[in-house]
Enzyme design. Structure first.
Site: not given
Length: 417
Positions: A392, A200, A335
């Site tokens: 994930h 990630d 982000y």
């Protein structure tokens, strides 16, 4: 404290400002969290949150959230989770950087071997150091401090959980995080080189470490890099490379992975756009209400993982750590640098081509599984492994496979002299 625990003796080259640490949340804070939960109103049943057949294609289900809320209020034992975290050696160290002074938290299993290989393991969102505890436990069971072949360092990325973000008057990016964590590894005495592994957000930080910092020797994906020479990852979202014109060469698992990625882009990444474009707003929402935090994060653990799903205890443990450390807003910064307007994923940015040996682990229930041949266009891929299970949170979901991949990659790319 950490240095009195097995695997807790810091390397001789570590700076003196690295201190042992244990987590002890005040009881008043724990009770306040539970009191707030009791006061939180659960939205009534409607079609979207109570779809027939147990479907959750429109978001987290009301029945799951109601059960999870009840368990969190009455049965969840934070002190047991806290005790488990403290059973591993924990440390904190100040890292001076041009963006400020960062008090970085990390867990570590430190070897007493003089030839032990340093490894940094990097989490993402909505993860934390917690996702690495099962695999660290496997290392504790397999080795003693005298036989462990690695120094395993698991930091909390700046802004996450126990690595609080200082008051900043400027932005912070994955490049800043990479620089800060590289300084941490140097301060621990690993300036001659180390392996970086990330999933990630951690995969992007690991990639930047491999490119920008001479100490980092590899990447493995989950991204694992031996900085200066190697790294490895298990998350490599990217656009279709120009050379990928024939999907017939892909395995059936990889073809299904592309379909999963397209589905996620069409209906599963709204959270990322919100966090990228309005992080202040969603940050206030998540920081004001533990039930909102549970709905926002719990959905990800249910949607982004393979079967069997992570236990409810694991999900509540993660949400509790986020809530009790007050990090639900301070961990959203990355982000804007991945999903914000005009941003490129690091893998699509030619500046971050990995000219060092790197490895890749393919897990089919990742949010956007990337074919291994595509990943190979982003650097000097020397090792890969395709798994038939896992998603994930690979280290949490499949700790044995994760450990095997990490050791296999390091065994191939790092020669002990």
């Amino acid at each position: 404290m950490a240095q009195g625990k097995p695997f807790g003796n810091l390397p001789s080259g570590a700076t003196s400002n690295v201190k042992p640490y244990e987590l002890h949340i005040p009881e008043a804070d724990v009770q306040n969290m539970k009191n707030l939960l009791k006061l939180c109103r659960l939205a009534g049943p409607v079609y979207e949150n109570s779809m027939p057949g147990g479907k959750r294609t429109l978001g987290v289900r009301r029945d799951w959230l109601a059960d999870a809320k009840q368990t969190w209020e009455t049965d969840f034992d934070w002190r047991a989770s806290e005790s488990h975290m403290n059973s591993f050696p924990n440390f904190k160290a100040p890292v001076e950087d041009k963006t400020g002074t960062f008090e970085i938290h990390f867990l570590a299993l430190i070897s007493s071997r003089v030839d032990a290989i340093p490894v940094i393991l990097l989490h993402g969102w909505p993860g934390s150091f917690l996702e690495f505890l099962p695999m660290l436990q496997l290392f504790k069971e397999k080795y003693t401090p005298e036989t462990l072949p690695y120094h395993l360092v698991v930091p909390s990325i700046p802004g996450f959980t126990l690595s609080a973000m200082p008051l900043l008057d400027r932005d912070i990016s994955q490049g800043d995080a990479a620089r800060i964590l590289n300084k941490l590894m140097v301060n621990l005495g690993f300036g001659s080189g180390y392996v970086a592994q990330g999933g990630d957000i951690g995969s992007k930080v690991a990639r930047i470490l491999a490119v920008n910092h001479k100490e980092a020797k590899g990447k493995y994906h989950q991204l694992c890099i031996k900085l200066t020479e190697r790294f490895t990852v298990n998350f490599c979202p990217m656009g279709r490379p120009a050379s990928a014109t024939d999907d017939s060469i892909l395995s059936e698992v990889e073809k299904k992975g592309l379909e999963r990625g397209n589905t996620w882009k069409a209906g599963g990444n709204a959270y990322a756009l919100e966090q990228a474009t309005r992080p202040s707003t969603i940050g206030f929402v998540l920081s004001s209400n533990p039930l909102a935090l549970l709905a926002w994060i719990g959905e990800k653990y249910l949607e982004w993982t393979d079967d069997p799903k992570p236990s409810l205890t694991s999900i509540l443990e993660s949400c509790s750590l986020y809530w009790l450390t007050g990090c639900a807003h301070s961990n959203l910064w990355s982000y804007r640098h991945s999903f914000g307007p005009g941003q490129l994923m690091a893998q699509d940015d030619p500046r971050y081509y990995i000219d060092k040996p790197f490895g890749f682990s393919y897990y089919p229930k990742e949010t956007a599984p990337t074919p291994i041949s595509w990943v190979a266009t982003t650097g000097r891929l020397v090792w890969s492994k395709a798994h038939d299970k896992g998603g994930h949170f690979a280290a949490l979901e499949r700790p044995s496979e994760f450990v095997n991949d990490l050791e296999a990659f390091i065994g191939q790319v790092w020669s002990r002299k």
